[in-house]
Write an enzyme that holds these catalytic residues in place. Structure first.
Site, PDB file in Angstrom:
ATOM      1  N   ASP A 192       0.919  -1.118  -0.160  1.00  0.00           N
ATOM      2  CA  ASP A 192      -0.051  -0.047   0.400  1.00  0.00           C
ATOM      3  C   ASP A 192       0.907   0.930  -0.023  1.00  0.00           C
ATOM      4  O   ASP A 192       0.820   2.105  -0.825  1.00  0.00           O
ATOM      5  CB  ASP A 192      -0.715   0.364   1.268  1.00  0.00           C
TER       6      ASP A 192
ATOM      7  N   ARG B  77      -1.119   0.663  16.424  1.00  0.00           N
ATOM      8  CA  ARG B  77      -1.890   2.107  15.328  1.00  0.00           C
ATOM      9  C   ARG B  77      -1.739   3.521  16.712  1.00  0.00           C
ATOM     10  O   ARG B  77      -0.723   4.494  16.243  1.00  0.00           O
ATOM     11  CB  ARG B  77      -3.036   1.815  15.087  1.00  0.00           C
TER      12      ARG B  77
ATOM     13  N   ASP C 259      -8.017   0.043  11.054  1.00  0.00           N
ATOM     14  CA  ASP C 259      -6.855   1.283  11.369  1.00  0.00           C
ATOM     15  C   ASP C 259      -6.772   2.158  10.672  1.00  0.00           C
ATOM     16  O   ASP C 259      -6.267   3.818  10.915  1.00  0.00           O
ATOM     17  CB  ASP C 259      -5.113   0.646  10.703  1.00  0.00           C
TER      18      ASP C 259
ATOM     19  N   SER D 288      -2.079  -9.703   2.504  1.00  0.00           N
ATOM     20  CA  SER D 288      -1.642  -8.601   3.632  1.00  0.00           C
ATOM     21  C   SER D 288      -1.636  -8.689   5.162  1.00  0.00           C
ATOM     22  O   SER D 288      -2.038  -9.397   5.475  1.00  0.00           O
ATOM     23  CB  SER D 288      -3.183  -7.686   3.846  1.00  0.00           C
TER      24      SER D 288
END
Length: 407
Positions: free
Chosen positions: A18, A98, A127, A179
């Site tokens: 990404d 995060r 996320d 992923s």
């Protein structure tokens, strides 16, 4: 904020698919803006190799690599461990990483006087919420760019096409295009064949599991582990005093070779859909089990039960990106208070994916062997008769009323 006014963007950069394609995409769609890549090191150390060269080659002006491991372990993992927080069995590995990454991201954005912060989270996932709520907390006026909500790319396969067309180097192929998210606490796997819950995960496929071996391939003899806690915080492994970060890393090694902490989970995402993922959390699974074991002898019944209730609320807050909220802070204060007596030693045995309890001791133990014994003790068993009469009084009164009304 208008696109033409955005001159400098700070990008949350992992070097994965990404974020790799986002750099040239930003260049094309945001007036060749300056891009400053920021990677927060929360334990994905092997993934940082060659990251700067890759970021610069694809168009970034510089790369910051922030060492967040100790902060992550002490300020984010430990509060969740104290709470015993788990979301549908998931030990929050991506969720509590995060906010610490986003905090570091904002610090660099403010330092560099950036016009915007960019992330590579999809519009389907959790996320995006975790990153953006943290950014709002530290920089409420900061513009946020989320390419997955803007571009025409609709799949990871199309991302690979874009990367190949723009000469972006990738570490994956179309066949290994899971992923993944990795840090010192866990590794997650999503996508490809895992998207169908009917498919068995390829645990025996070389390279699939990274932190653990398959339980079937673990040693045929159990491995003992001794953990010491002080006020709910782990302080030593097998007699060796270590900081929290190093305890996690040590337990990852021990748990990983014994196939501990592999979770196959279909979970309920914040945005409403169900998703299937495979999680490897060897050290974290050992810590959670040991911590619960110690709490079983050090917490009174009412505190333990209320803590269990609030642990779910805490886990949902963390999972849903609400780390930097008054309620999360208030709950952490509650859990800190509950941990004051949670000190002692826990013995476990690890065997082919299983954690076997092997003894627990604490100077604060509420377990009284004399009271609990089936043998002779000072407990007067006749006292229970009066207790049952009082405890059952509402039932007795209701029964008497029912009998009266039936006449």
């Amino acid at each position: 904020m208008k696109k033409e006014d955005i001159k400098k963007v700070v990008l949350a950069y992992s070097g994965g698919l990404d974020t790799s394609v986002i750099i040239p995409w930003l260049k094309e769609n945001y007036n060749n803006c300056e891009i400053i890549a920021v990677s927060g090191n929360v334990g994905q150390t092997d993934e940082l190799e060659g990251l700067e060269e890759k970021a610069l080659k694809t168009g970034a002006s510089k790369l910051y690599v922030l060492d967040l491991m100790d902060e992550y372990a002490e300020d984010f993992i430990v509060p969740c461990l104290k709470a015993g927080a788990a979301y549908e069995g998931y030990l929050l590995g991506t969720s509590h990483a995060r906010p610490v990454i986003a905090k570091g991201l904002v610090e660099i954005a403010l330092k560099e006087h950036a016009d915007a912060i960019c992330h590579g989270c999809t519009g389907k996932g959790n996320d995006q919420v975790r990153f953006e709520l943290a950014v709002k907390h530290f920089a409420p006026d900061m513009h946020i760019i989320a390419p997955w909500r803007e571009w025409d790319i609709r799949s990871r396969e199309e991302e690979i096409d874009y990367a190949e067309a723009h000469n972006v180097p990738l570490r994956i192929s179309r066949e290994t295009n899971y992923s993944k998210d990795k840090n010192m606490w866990h590794l997650s796997h999503e996508g490809l064949d895992l998207e169908d819950p009917a498919n068995e995960p390829p645990y025996d496929k070389p390279g699939f599991l990274e932190m653990c071996v398959s339980p079937m391939d673990a040693p045929d003899q159990p491995e003992p582990v001794v953990l010491t806690f002080e006020k709910g915080v782990p302080v030593s492994v097998n007699g060796e005093n270590l900081c929290v970060k190093d305890i996690i890393l040590k337990l990852n090694e021990i748990g990983g070779r014994n196939g501990i902490g592999i979770l196959d989970l279909v979970e309920n995402r914040l945005v409403g859909m169900k998703s299937r993922g495979i999680y490897e959390t060897p050290g974290g699974t050992i810590l959670y089990e040991a911590h619960r074991y110690l709490e079983s002898i050090t917490l009174d019944k009412m505190t333990a039960h209320k803590k269990e209730e609030l642990a779910l609320t805490f886990a949902e807050l963390v999972y849903n990106g609400q780390w930097f909220t008054p309620l999360r802070e208030a709950l952490s204060a509650f859990f800190d208070k509950t941990q004051e007596p949670v000190s002692g030693e826990v013995k476990l045995k690890l065997y082919k994916g299983n954690i076997i309890k092997a003894g627990v001791t604490s100077e604060n133990s509420l377990y009284d062997e004399d009271l609990a014994s089936f043998g002779e003790s000072d407990y007067d068993q006749k006292d229970s008769a009066g207790f049952i009469s009082l405890y059952g009084l509402p039932i007795t009164v209701q029964a008497m009323l029912d009998r009266k009304n039936r006449k």
